[in-house]
Enzyme design. Structure first.
Site, PDB file in Angstrom:
ATOM      1  N   SER B 227       0.807  -1.219   0.000  1.00 34.95           N
ATOM      2  CA  SER B 227       0.000   0.000   0.000  1.00 34.95           C
ATOM      3  C   SER B 227       0.841   1.270   0.000  1.00 34.95           C
ATOM      4  CB  SER B 227      -0.942   0.011   1.209  1.00 34.95           C
ATOM      5  OG  SER B 227      -1.908  -0.989   1.086  1.00 34.95           O
ATOM      6  N   ASP B 286      -0.399   5.125   8.776  1.00 35.15           N
ATOM      7  CA  ASP B 286      -0.323   3.987   7.858  1.00 35.15           C
ATOM      8  C   ASP B 286      -0.107   4.482   6.427  1.00 35.15           C
ATOM      9  OD1 ASP B 286      -0.264   1.317   7.203  1.00 35.15           O
ATOM     10  OD2 ASP B 286      -2.432   1.016   7.353  1.00 35.15           O
ATOM     11  N   HIS B 453      -6.602  -9.437   5.027  1.00 27.80           N
ATOM     12  CA  HIS B 453      -5.346 -10.062   5.472  1.00 27.80           C
ATOM     13  C   HIS B 453      -5.621 -11.136   6.525  1.00 27.80           C
ATOM     14  CE1 HIS B 453      -1.943  -8.133   3.539  1.00 27.80           C
ATOM     15  NE2 HIS B 453      -2.488  -6.940   3.702  1.00 27.80           N
ATOM     16  N   HIS B 495      -4.561  -2.054  -4.569  1.00 29.92           N
ATOM     17  CA  HIS B 495      -4.083  -3.405  -4.919  1.00 29.92           C
ATOM     18  C   HIS B 495      -5.214  -4.353  -4.595  1.00 29.92           C
ATOM     19  CE1 HIS B 495      -3.843  -4.499  -0.724  1.00 29.92           C
ATOM     20  NE2 HIS B 495      -3.309  -3.315  -0.508  1.00 29.92           N
TER      21      HIS B 495
END
Lengths: 668, 668
Positions: B227, B286, B453, B495
């Site tokens: 990312s 992040d 994830h 993605h």
């Protein structure tokens, strides 16, 4: 807007249905009501499109829905245009037909997996009627009402689309990558196109299309479709059920009496005398080609499918059909008769049947190229599915010892054409013969799907790249013929497979490890996936021409796979000796385990699919639609698979608002 | 066109590189040459966009590339505009800078997995230079040439895009569904929207966008991105390497000296005084939020990232930056200092730092709604990532015992806002403050990715549906504010994950079976997948409003999964007690097995990912771009992720063809 269930009786059924109508259903499109109308609630129609109506009333004898009565023999069915002041009219009167005979049958179904394990089927008695070959000629909303069991009602709200009659394209070239997803296109691009520092130096032909859409592929009564149902939708604008070709499935035992829907091939042929071409790398009776002319709820009726290509529907009155100009594919076993081991309709020789109606015959790449462009042509190039691009072009030894020559004489069909050659020849013949009437060609890369089912990722991606090369060559050829600008070109799929790529595999390292957990360490993710060794080695060019991998067997391969599998063993290498067989029936019927001879140096992964699955299955994902040419703007954004049909029909100007087919809107 | 390698020496490196530059690489973007130029060959630039140049010359000491000399201290570097008659000009002269100091360092890397197992790193000695804060102001092609080792050359071909300076949109609202694929959107639609006989009665807001595109997400030197790298690309138009934020990665040890690229937030702020809003459900340091202002090759430098939000880049001369108008998200541990257990840049209290610069502070949903629209605002609502929609709205007990209050006092952050509330407030503040300068807001649904994830499909789809609801509400709100038509709205992802759905699961049946193979029989595929029980039961409406499942825990659930996994056990049911932990480290570090307490009634499936993976990983697939508003037509079709930046920059009119920022094209 949706008057779906009204009376208390139906509500009871609906409540029962909440937990059961899932793994198994009494009848798709009729999940909770005991009265069934096909076409069902929410169906959309093209103005003037022929269809059959099937009505059923169910009387469950046992099981959770049991009622203590016989099925209603006196049900009624009315049609009403919603915006009119007209009263509902009995269907026979509305369509000026004789009232059809009452039919009776029964069927059984299984309510859930526990009932299946206990061997407890549920029996249903049925009364039914069918109205054949009707059409609606006014745009707008209709209410079709089945009344039964003393006032119980099942209402189907139908919509006739208000589309322009004007024709905007002369031709349509529809490419179907069977089972092809965006994920697969991304992987194919990666292995066949070179990139430098993240910039591709060439692109897929599909990537260059000006308009992109997504179509939702789900079935009417389940969220996963098969290729028969989805072909029906793409060609007719009606979502129906798995295994259906050009019909809704009724509950009768006869697979040929189900209510039909007219397809784009039939409508175009009827309205404009449009010429039709059908090309596939599958056996030609397979669902995607079959859906253009066949009408059966059982896609496995291959003999009848082949007959319908030539003769249309003959068991009921139906739209006129006189055969396609071109029919190219595999599946010789449905053309030569039992004397050579084939299985054909009434054991006829369909090579002969086609030739008797003036078709030229081609049975290999050379005879295909020799075909005259002036006459209709049948080309059948192998028993069963045609050879894969990877075997025809790289591992050519695999063409030997197949006993698959299309004449049925057990020789090898070593000289099969590819999708590109078949499609270009189809264009030549159609373009020569159709004249001002125009043409519609469907060209299917069937083995994207078939090889994905076998988890043979390399062969599947080879088929996808062959499709892309076919699209590229077709565009070039249409340009040469001067007909590109009057041809709508669409590229889409009929459903997905849950495929993606998550990195690379050092196959040398994997093979050198001696246990499953160590072998997994051969996988490189994120930065360790590196670059494609299929495309970035060897002599792959930067040109806009043909693009396939320069090396199918690099040390570093794709870490690819499915989200659902049978048991299998993976080494992530190309299968050089022919299409893969990932699992085998080792301990008895319907109990598949890893095929001991597949990838012996690989790592075993247990499956999650039911153990009777020897292959992968279809998935949910929306699939892409690429459009260029007249009406391309109709195919952008996200929409139902039904809209692919309506977009094509709109572009061809197929709506007819009068039963005289004159093309003029009937006065209201 | 591509003069990538010329001399014999480099070719030798290239040949070695064929088999090795895969799992591990010496330096991304410089895979085979011993001379490295960043930005590398094939980089595209916006006219006037600031960037740094990094040059390196490598002298491998051992390993397959070893040479017996020191790295060149006298390398030269020239710039030449290709269509001019000018001679190549030394870079210092071209950019009117002093010649930078020569730098020296060394680094090691590992050539492949065998070398790793044997513990054999390769050492490389390096000479290097950096040119800071330069820009190119003429559209066209440039040749940047590094000359070293007595005539060896590495050529980078650069392109400055020829875009219009005219501004076509006042505002941009960019939604990023982190990790969001078409497959996930399809699944989310299925569980939240009701269908009748195959026709959806409502659609996702994304489905209604007029323009659809696909962007290719691959990294510069690997085909899977993270990312950070993809955020950099979306915001700057430059593909770089995994873990990089706003820089290309050089080989030095310092994570803050890498060559920077100016981002859309920085350019818009500099050129028009545009106002910036940053919203995320992740911890705000992040990658996806960080990428707008941070410049480091190590995305884990969270303290520095937070400082860069407020102060921009301070270690080198760089574009002016004075902070966003809005910064909303989680990640309190990078705001309170070590006295409360936080880790901040120079141990400062960043709540205080922001407040000292005039920011209002919100720490829960109530204080968020009370913020004035006239002043800048910082909203930090939890330690680490924010709570998930499913826990905030359905399984609210999971908000307890988290010790995650943003003040660092170990209470529970039970009153966290969702993405919708944060985004609507951001719009209010930006729209009030920006005036004619306009605004750019990035709103990220971060936990689509984070929950994918963890294989927590339900939570991930809940986050996706919250994103869709946020988009819907934002469009409504912009309409109310009268600014919808002057706002380009984009929805995209950075993605994929290899997710799909292949049917349904009868969870009651699965749970009742006592072995893995029997449990697999609970899966229904094709017609047995049935209809969504999440949406077709309960009180789900047909309206265009808010849409979430009516039942998250039906008997028949989705048969969903990934194409690559750690070991895990699946029962396909919602995780009611909080986000899932599929695997655990049972036998030692970096060796993950099935978490014994996860889905004890499920079926065990062994993974295929390297055993150090506790989670799923990113995948290759192109991701969708949905566009509406000014310039929407720029975002149709298939293109590189870099083009998302260039499309936005074009629409905002950010190209500058003169260094005086006056907006006029310099005479040529």
């Amino acid at each position: 807007m949706v008057a779906y269930k009204t009376a208390a009786f139906a509500v009871a059924g609906a409540l029962l249905g909440l937990s059961r109508a899932q793994t198994f259903q009494r009848l798709g499109g009729c999940p909770t009501d005991l009265g069934c109308v096909f076409p069902p609630d929410e169906a959309d129609f093209l103005a003037g499109q022929y269809f059959d109506i099937r009505l059923e009333v169910h009387a469950p004898v046992n099981g959770s829905e049991a009622i203590s009565r016989s099925p209603d023999e006196h049900f009624t069915f009315t049609i009403k245009k919603k915006d009119s002041d007209d009263e509902p009219v009995p269907a026979a009167k509305y369509f000026q037909l004789d009232e059809p005979q009452l039919e009776r049958w029964n069927f059984t179904w299984t309510e859930d997996l526990f009932a299946r394990d206990m061997g407890r089927p549920s029996l249903v008695n049925v009364t039914a009627k069918a109205y054949r070959k009707v059409a609606l000629y006014e745009a707008g909303e209709y209410e079709a009402t089945l009344t039964y069991y003393d006032g119980q009602q099942t209402v189907a709200n139908w919509i006739v689309r208000d589309l322009d009659e004007e024709r905007k394209t002369k031709n349509i070239l529809l490419f179907i990558g069977d089972g092809m997803t965006t994920n697969m296109i991304t992987a194919a691009r990666l292995i066949a196109h070179k990139s430098v520092n993240g910039k591709y130096k060439s692109l897929m032909q599909m990537d260059k299309f000006p308009v992109l859409g997504h179509q939702m592929t789900h079935s009417m009564d389940s969220f996963i479709t098969d290729s028969a149902n989805s072909a029906t939708t793409l060609y007719s604008g009606h979502k129906t059920t798995v295994n259906c070709l050009g019909v809704y499935a009724d509950s009768s035992k006869n697979p040929f009496d189900d209510p039909k829907i007219e397809t784009i091939a039939e409508i175009f042929h009827r309205v404009y005398g449009g010429h039709i071409g059908i090309v596939s790398t599958a056996f030609i009776a397979d669902a995607t080609p079959a859906g253009l002319t066949a009408h059966t709820r059982d896609r496995d009726q291959y003999g009848a499918v082949v007959d319908s290509f030539l003769n249309g529907i003959t068991n009921y009155t139906w739209t006129n059909w006189t055969g396609p100009d071109v029919l190219f594919g595999g599946g010789a076993e449905q053309f030569y008769n039992s004397s050579k081991g084939g299985r054909t309709y009434m054991d006829k020789d369909y090579y002969l049947e086609f030739q008797n109606k003036g078709y030229q015959l081609a049975q290999d790449a050379d005879s295909l190229s020799s075909l005259s462009n002036d006459e209709r042509a049948l080309g059948i190039f192998s028993v069963s599915n045609m050879a894969k691009w990877l075997d025809r072009n790289v591992y050519t030894n695999n063409l030997r010892n197949q006993s698959n020559s299309p004449d049925g004489n057990k020789a090898d069909a070593v000289n099969q054409p590819g999708l590109k050659q078949m499609t270009l020849k189809a264009i030549d013949i159609l373009n020569t013969r159709a004249g001002d009437n125009g043409w519609f060609i469907m060209s299917e890369a069937a083995s994207i799907d078939k090889q994905m089912h076998l988890l043979d990722y390399d062969r599947a991606l080879g088929e996808l790249l062959e499709l892309d090369d076919t699209i590229r060559a077709s565009i070039e050829h249409l340009k040469e013929l001067g007909t590109l600008k009057e041809t709508l070109i669409l590229v889409t799929a009929d459903h997905g497979h849950g495929f993606d790529v998550a990195g690379s595999v050092d196959t040398k390292y994997l093979s050198a490890q001696n246990n499953t957990r160590s072998k997994r360490q051969a996988v490189g993710t994120y930065q360790n996936s590196g670059l494609s060794q299929y495309a970035n080695t060897g002599n792959l060019t930067y040109t806009d021409g043909v693009h396939f991998p320069s090396n199918w067997d690099p040390r570093y391969t794709l870490f690819d796979g499915f989200m659902a599998n049978p048991d299998r063993r993976e080494n992530y290498k190309v299968h050089q000796t022919g299409p893969r067989t990932p699992s085998r029936n080792l301990t008895g019927p319907n109990n598949y385990f890893v095929n001991p001879s597949d990838n012996p140096d690989g790592l075993v992964v247990n499956g999650t699919l039911p153990v009777e699955n020897s292959q992968g299955v279809h998935s949910l994902t929306d699939v892409p639609v690429f459009a260029m040419g007249p009406c391309q703007e109709l195919f952008g954004g996200v929409y139902s698979s039904t809209d692919v049909f309506f977009g094509m029909a709109d572009c061809l100007g197929l709506s007819r608002y009068s039963s005289d087919d004159s093309g003029y809107r009937r006065d209201k």
